[in-house]
Design a protein around this motif. Structure first.
Motif: not given
Length: 291
Positions: A44-67
């Motif tokens: 469950a932990f690694w699944r969340l890590v993977g999901a968070a990683t691609w979501a954060v990368v996609a967010l920054y690629l679209r010009g967003g920020r994890l602020d």
């Protein structure tokens, strides 16, 4: 969801399809983790890590920020999802899968109350009838399995109840968060928070956090993508689809998982199970048509 003129608001159809595809992706979870060497909580932990990683990368690629704004509005969703993950996977280890899945399927009963009292949604007679029918269908699917009735511990059943309430809370808090965040912002925010909270839980489990089996890592990566996309689609739908409909659509996931296991792995279905699956499908279809 209809406007005053009787016409559906723009985006409603797309939102419903997003929810349907999301639930379809959720249903593959139990099939993908079959014979996985990870323990439940580390997985469950690694699944969340993977999901968070691609979501954060996609967010920054679209010009967003994890602020701070994103994290503030995502905090409640991340906390209750971490509680759901920790208690549900632990319940699976201490009670029967049937007990855990049937208890989890009762979430729409509480979500109907939340939808009506908190969000002011109108609960139609069709939805009121479809909900207990769908719950009964899931009960037939899982309790009709060999060894499905009984065999679990009381503590495991209590954890399953906590997991169910946490999941209901996750759907409710997600709907509130979507008033302030885009679906991708919320996906990056809550999954990051949940992954951080799951780390100490996984470390305190009796299972190793790292395994040497490459196939298990591949499965975890696939789950990170598919489950993450499922959450993204369902959270996108919150802006267009009533909570009452989303809550009942979630019941279809465990029933479909049983069908995939029968089709791919030749897991046998009993007579009552063949009745339970159509009950779930018909109930969910009734709610979709009601919207």
């Amino acid at each position: 969801m209809r406007g005053a003129t009787g016409a559906a608001p723009p985006g409603t159809s797309l939102g419903m399809w997003a929810a349907i595809v999301g639930i379809f992706l959720f249903s593959w979870g139990p099939v993908l983790v079959r014979d996985n060497e990870f323990g439940a909580l580390p997985f469950a932990f690694w699944r969340l890590v993977g999901a968070a990683t691609w979501a954060v990368v996609a967010l920054y690629l679209r010009g967003g920020r994890l602020d701070r704004r994103v994290l503030r509005h995502s905090l409640a969703g991340g906390v209750v999802f971490a509680i759901n993950g920790a208690t549900f996977f632990t319940a699976i280890k201490t009670t029967t899968i049937a007990n855990a899945m049937v208890i989890g399927a009762t979430a729409p009963i509480f979500l109907l109350w939340i939808a009506g009292r908190v969000f002011g949604e109108r609960i139609s007679p069709r939805v009121m009838l479809a909900t207990p029918v769908a719950v009964a269908g899931v009960a037939l699917v899982f309790l009709a399995r060999p060894g499905g009735i009984g065999g679990g511990s009381r503590s495991g059943d209590v954890l399953a109840v906590v997991a169910m309430l946490a999941f209901a809370g996750y759907l409710g808090t997600s709907r509130l968060a979507r008033n302030h965040l885009s679906a991708l912002e919320y996906q990056a925010g809550w999954s990051t928070i949940a992954a951080v909270l799951m780390l100490p839980v996984a470390l305190l489990s009796f299972d190793p956090l790292v395994v040497g089996d490459g196939r298990s890592w591949v499965v975890a990566a696939i789950m990170a993508v598919t489950a993450g996309l499922a959450h993204l689609m369902v959270n996108y739908s919150h802006r267009f689809v009533p909570l009452r409909a989303i809550s009942l659509l979630n019941i279809a996931a465990p029933a479909l998982a049983v069908v995939w296991a029968w089709f791919l792995f030749d897991e046998q279905l009993g007579g009552w199970q063949w009745l339970g699956v159509p009950l779930v499908v018909v109930s969910v279809a009734a709610v979709i048509l009601d919207e």
